[in-house]
Write a protein that holds these residues in place. Structure first.
Motif, PDB file in Angstrom:
ATOM      1  N   ALA A  51      66.021 -63.500  52.564  1.00 30.22           N
ATOM      2  CA  ALA A  51      65.680 -63.313  51.151  1.00 30.22           C
ATOM      3  C   ALA A  51      64.181 -63.470  50.923  1.00 30.22           C
ATOM      4  CB  ALA A  51      66.468 -64.308  50.293  1.00 30.22           C
ATOM      5  N   ILE A  52      63.580 -64.446  51.587  1.00 27.93           N
ATOM      6  CA  ILE A  52      62.130 -64.644  51.456  1.00 27.93           C
ATOM      7  C   ILE A  52      61.381 -63.405  51.920  1.00 27.93           C
ATOM      8  CG2 ILE A  52      60.161 -65.940  52.377  1.00 27.93           C
ATOM      9  CD1 ILE A  52      62.144 -68.371  52.544  1.00 27.93           C
ATOM     10  N   ASP A  53      61.748 -62.895  53.097  1.00 32.44           N
ATOM     11  CA  ASP A  53      61.075 -61.709  53.633  1.00 32.44           C
ATOM     12  C   ASP A  53      61.254 -60.511  52.702  1.00 32.44           C
ATOM     13  OD1 ASP A  53      60.366 -63.290  55.745  1.00 32.44           O
ATOM     14  OD2 ASP A  53      61.769 -62.401  57.173  1.00 32.44           O
ATOM     15  N   PHE A  54      62.423 -60.408  52.099  1.00 25.75           N
ATOM     16  CA  PHE A  54      62.707 -59.319  51.158  1.00 25.75           C
ATOM     17  C   PHE A  54      61.733 -59.360  49.982  1.00 25.75           C
ATOM     18  CE2 PHE A  54      66.148 -57.835  47.915  1.00 25.75           C
ATOM     19  CZ  PHE A  54      65.533 -56.597  47.803  1.00 25.75           C
ATOM     20  N   LEU A  55      61.598 -60.529  49.352  1.00 22.21           N
ATOM     21  CA  LEU A  55      60.698 -60.619  48.201  1.00 22.21           C
ATOM     22  C   LEU A  55      59.235 -60.453  48.608  1.00 22.21           C
ATOM     23  CD1 LEU A  55      61.906 -63.276  45.601  1.00 22.21           C
ATOM     24  CD2 LEU A  55      62.059 -60.802  45.547  1.00 22.21           C
ATOM     25  N   ASP A  89      58.246 -58.493  50.951  1.00 23.14           N
ATOM     26  CA  ASP A  89      58.097 -57.038  51.096  1.00 23.14           C
ATOM     27  C   ASP A  89      57.925 -56.358  49.743  1.00 23.14           C
ATOM     28  OD1 ASP A  89      58.275 -57.063  53.871  1.00 23.14           O
ATOM     29  OD2 ASP A  89      60.451 -56.838  53.870  1.00 23.14           O
ATOM     30  N   LEU A  90      58.497 -56.967  48.698  1.00 23.11           N
ATOM     31  CA  LEU A  90      58.344 -56.406  47.354  1.00 23.11           C
ATOM     32  C   LEU A  90      57.018 -56.807  46.707  1.00 23.11           C
ATOM     33  CD1 LEU A  90      61.913 -56.808  45.785  1.00 23.11           C
ATOM     34  CD2 LEU A  90      60.947 -54.853  46.999  1.00 23.11           C
ATOM     35  N   GLY A  91      56.224 -57.610  47.419  1.00 24.70           N
ATOM     36  CA  GLY A  91      54.891 -57.938  46.919  1.00 24.70           C
ATOM     37  C   GLY A  91      54.716 -59.341  46.384  1.00 24.70           C
ATOM     38  N   LEU A  92      55.736 -60.198  46.516  1.00 20.87           N
ATOM     39  CA  LEU A  92      55.614 -61.579  46.047  1.00 20.87           C
ATOM     40  C   LEU A  92      55.160 -62.440  47.228  1.00 20.87           C
ATOM     41  CD1 LEU A  92      56.046 -63.524  43.695  1.00 20.87           C
ATOM     42  CD2 LEU A  92      58.411 -63.801  44.442  1.00 20.87           C
ATOM     43  N   PRO A  93      53.933 -62.962  47.223  1.00 22.07           N
ATOM     44  CA  PRO A  93      53.400 -63.593  48.435  1.00 22.07           C
ATOM     45  C   PRO A  93      54.075 -64.887  48.838  1.00 22.07           C
ATOM     46  CG  PRO A  93      51.857 -63.804  46.597  1.00 22.07           C
ATOM     47  CD  PRO A  93      52.934 -62.876  46.147  1.00 22.07           C
ATOM     48  N   GLU A  94      54.521 -65.687  47.886  1.00 21.70           N
ATOM     49  CA  GLU A  94      55.139 -66.974  48.217  1.00 21.70           C
ATOM     50  C   GLU A  94      56.293 -67.250  47.250  1.00 21.70           C
ATOM     51  OE1 GLU A  94      53.495 -71.255  49.686  1.00 21.70           O
ATOM     52  OE2 GLU A  94      52.857 -70.626  47.695  1.00 21.70           O
ATOM     53  N   PRO A  95      57.479 -66.718  47.544  1.00 18.87           N
ATOM     54  CA  PRO A  95      58.621 -66.928  46.654  1.00 18.87           C
ATOM     55  C   PRO A  95      58.984 -68.412  46.531  1.00 18.87           C
ATOM     56  CG  PRO A  95      59.059 -65.174  48.243  1.00 18.87           C
ATOM     57  CD  PRO A  95      57.814 -65.849  48.688  1.00 18.87           C
ATOM     58  N   GLY A 128      71.618 -54.227  45.082  1.00 26.64           N
ATOM     59  CA  GLY A 128      71.978 -54.997  46.266  1.00 26.64           C
ATOM     60  C   GLY A 128      71.543 -54.369  47.564  1.00 26.64           C
ATOM     61  N   LEU A 129      71.130 -55.223  48.505  1.00 23.84           N
ATOM     62  CA  LEU A 129      70.787 -54.791  49.857  1.00 23.84           C
ATOM     63  C   LEU A 129      71.392 -55.753  50.860  1.00 23.84           C
ATOM     64  CD1 LEU A 129      66.992 -53.808  49.887  1.00 23.84           C
ATOM     65  CD2 LEU A 129      68.959 -52.287  49.742  1.00 23.84           C
ATOM     66  N   LYS A 152      63.700 -48.583  50.019  1.00 22.19           N
ATOM     67  CA  LYS A 152      62.557 -47.746  50.400  1.00 22.19           C
ATOM     68  C   LYS A 152      61.271 -48.570  50.450  1.00 22.19           C
ATOM     69  CE  LYS A 152      60.472 -43.293  49.159  1.00 22.19           C
ATOM     70  NZ  LYS A 152      60.450 -42.207  48.158  1.00 22.19           N
ATOM     71  N   ILE A 153      61.076 -49.461  49.487  1.00 28.58           N
ATOM     72  CA  ILE A 153      59.882 -50.310  49.474  1.00 28.58           C
ATOM     73  C   ILE A 153      59.895 -51.263  50.659  1.00 28.58           C
ATOM     74  CG2 ILE A 153      58.659 -52.095  48.178  1.00 28.58           C
ATOM     75  CD1 ILE A 153      59.750 -50.726  45.613  1.00 28.58           C
ATOM     76  N   VAL A 154      61.063 -51.833  50.958  1.00 28.58           N
ATOM     77  CA  VAL A 154      61.194 -52.735  52.113  1.00 28.58           C
ATOM     78  C   VAL A 154      60.853 -51.998  53.400  1.00 28.58           C
ATOM     79  CG1 VAL A 154      62.876 -53.972  53.532  1.00 28.58           C
ATOM     80  CG2 VAL A 154      62.833 -54.331  51.058  1.00 28.58           C
ATOM     81  N   HIS A 155      61.405 -50.797  53.569  1.00 27.19           N
ATOM     82  CA  HIS A 155      61.126 -50.016  54.790  1.00 27.19           C
ATOM     83  C   HIS A 155      59.634 -49.719  54.917  1.00 27.19           C
ATOM     84  CE1 HIS A 155      61.470 -47.017  57.935  1.00 27.19           C
ATOM     85  NE2 HIS A 155      60.758 -46.198  57.189  1.00 27.19           N
TER      86      HIS A 155
END
Length: 479
Positions: free
Chosen positions: A331-335, A337-343, A437-438, A466-469
């Protein structure tokens, strides 16, 4: 469209009686105060009323890179407390507000408790004018606002019932729109759509193609797919079809294509989730990584200031501590990848204290320590936290919880599938939330939609994949 009733009557009680202080009774040094805690909803409501859409007040992602590093309240929100005091307390009803000068000395952030105070400085008998010092201080005693007001005080005493205020309902579902716009700007993602043998699944693949999100490859029984499209009036022109006799064969073929690099993502069609996941987790699938597969709901809750991840509500029934570590890291890596540096990750339990009789609290405490020791990276992790103090600054403050996560969580890691599934569905069906969901932890992003998902949610799930990829391709890591 999500609905969220917000009640912010001033004065706090709708049954309150407003009484004034007439000019003849005002004395120098007399004062009155008002205390309020600023919330994310306050910022949104103030923006609606004022039209001030400065992202410093509303966009948490933008604000992280702004001067203060977090959302701040509109300056005039605090000034509004001064106006409230003058109009309802001192002098109160009948007051005419004439002049005000203000100095803003420090930012006010959601969760701050602000005490506004007015104190009489000077009185002019011939004009009934009164000069008052005006100030606001936060819960630490820091002055955030100072100034001076001049009012005309009422001549006659008044005592009136406070006007009943209507509930305010916010309608907000804008967060996925930004991700969709970001995804459209990227090259189309070649995606195997697994067994699209329902009109909804087929429409989702075509719509995602038309939106520029994916280049679909339909994997399933070709004759059945073509007949379905013809019956629904859908065009399959320029869409590749990979013939597979049935759903099991379609899942196996799609996984093989992804492992061979022929497609870059998988999208569930009308087969059961278990069929698709079984092909992915098979020992010879070529898609497994060292991580445990987990599902994450990216939830746009109208009542919450930012996107909220809930994990795992779909795949892992009763995860072990080691599996929870993977769920958390996925989940951390997912966020990120969406541009959140430190969830900010909240490990949920029924209570916020460690209780040996409650295994979820022990796992939460262990995960917190694992994060501190570098076994979970890229985020701030804290637990156990109960749901209320994970997402509510007020609840965390009342319970005196000192935590970098409490009240501001980006990710909620649940104890087991029952808790996660109930939580996610309650947010969707009772709070008007949208949830994309992913499946995470495989070598390619896996879009796992539900038959009940709207087209907008299906497209949002595709956009996130698509953003994650794209992020992981750029970083040189597997998706």
């Amino acid at each position: 469209m999500g609905l969220k009733p917000l009640r912010h009557p001033i004065p706090p009680s709708r049954d309150a009686v407003l009484s004034n202080c007439r000019f003849a009774d005002i004395t120098i040094g007399q004062s009155a105060s008002l205390v309020r805690t600023v919330t994310d909803d306050d910022l949104r409501l103030f923006a609606i009323v004022s039209g001030d859409l400065n992202p410093t007040h509303l966009d948490a992602a933008y604000a992280r890179n702004d001067r203060f590093g977090h959302l701040v309240a509109h300056s005039l929100w605090s000034a509004g407390m001064i106006s409230t005091l003058l109009g309802t307390r001192l002098p109160g009803p009948g007051t005419i507000y004439c002049e005000q000068d203000l100095k803003f000395l420090a930012p006010v952030v959601p969760g701050d408790t602000i005490t506004a105070t007015v104190t009489v400085l000077e009185i002019w008998t011939e004009t009934r004018r009164v000069s008052l010092s005006t100030s606001c201080r936060n819960q630490s005693g820091e002055t955030v606002l100072t100034g001076t007001a001049i009012v005309i005080a009422p001549a006659e005493a008044l005592s009136l019932p406070a006007t009943a205020l209507s509930d305010v309902t916010l309608h907000s579902h804008a967060r996925f729109a930004g991700y969709l716009a970001q995804a459209r700007a990227l090259p189309a993602l070649k995606t195997a759509v697994v067994h699209p043998c329902s009109v909804e699944a087929l429409q989702a693949a075509i719509e995602a193609r038309d939106e520029g999100l994916i280049e679909p490859v339909l994997v399933g029984p070709q004759a059945r797919i073509e007949a379905l499209a013809a019956g629904a009036g859908l065009s399959l022109a320029d869409i590749a079809i990979e013939d597979a006799a049935h759903s099991h064969a379609a899942a196996a073929r799609a996984v093989a294509m992804a492992a061979a690099g022929e497609v870059s993502a998988l999208m569930k069609g009308s087969l059961h989730s278990d069929e698709m996941l079984a092909a992915i987790v098979a020992s010879d699938s070529g898609l497994r990584t060292q991580r445990r597969l987990s599902h994450a709901y990216a939830i746009d809750v109208p009542a919450y200031a930012k996107l909220l991840l809930v994990t795992d509500a779909v795949i892992n029934i009763a995860p072990s501590l080691e599996q929870k570590r993977d769920i958390c890291q996925n989940a951390i890596d997912f966020l990120r990848d969406l541009g959140l540096p430190e969830p900010l990750v909240a490990i949920l339990a029924a209570v916020e204290m460690v209780n040996p009789a409650m295994p979820a609290t022990l796992d939460a405490a262990a995960l917190t320590v694992m994060a501190a020791r570098g076994q979970i990276t890229g985020a701030k992790v804290d637990g156990p936290l109960a749901f209320d103090n994970a997402i509510s600054l007020d609840s965390a403050r009342i319970k005196a919880i000192v935590s970098p996560v409490a009240g501001r969580a980006d990710i909620l890691v649940v104890p087991n599938i029952e808790a996660g599934n109930m939580l996610a569905k309650q947010l969707i069906y009772l709070s008007g939330a949208d949830a994309a969901g992913l499946v995470l932890g495989a070598r390619v992003p896996i879009i796992l939609t539900s038959r009940s998902d709207s087209m907008n949610i299906r497209l949002a799930s595709v956009a996130l994949a698509k953003i994650v990829h794209a992020a992981r391709t750029k970083a040189g890591t597997s998706s």
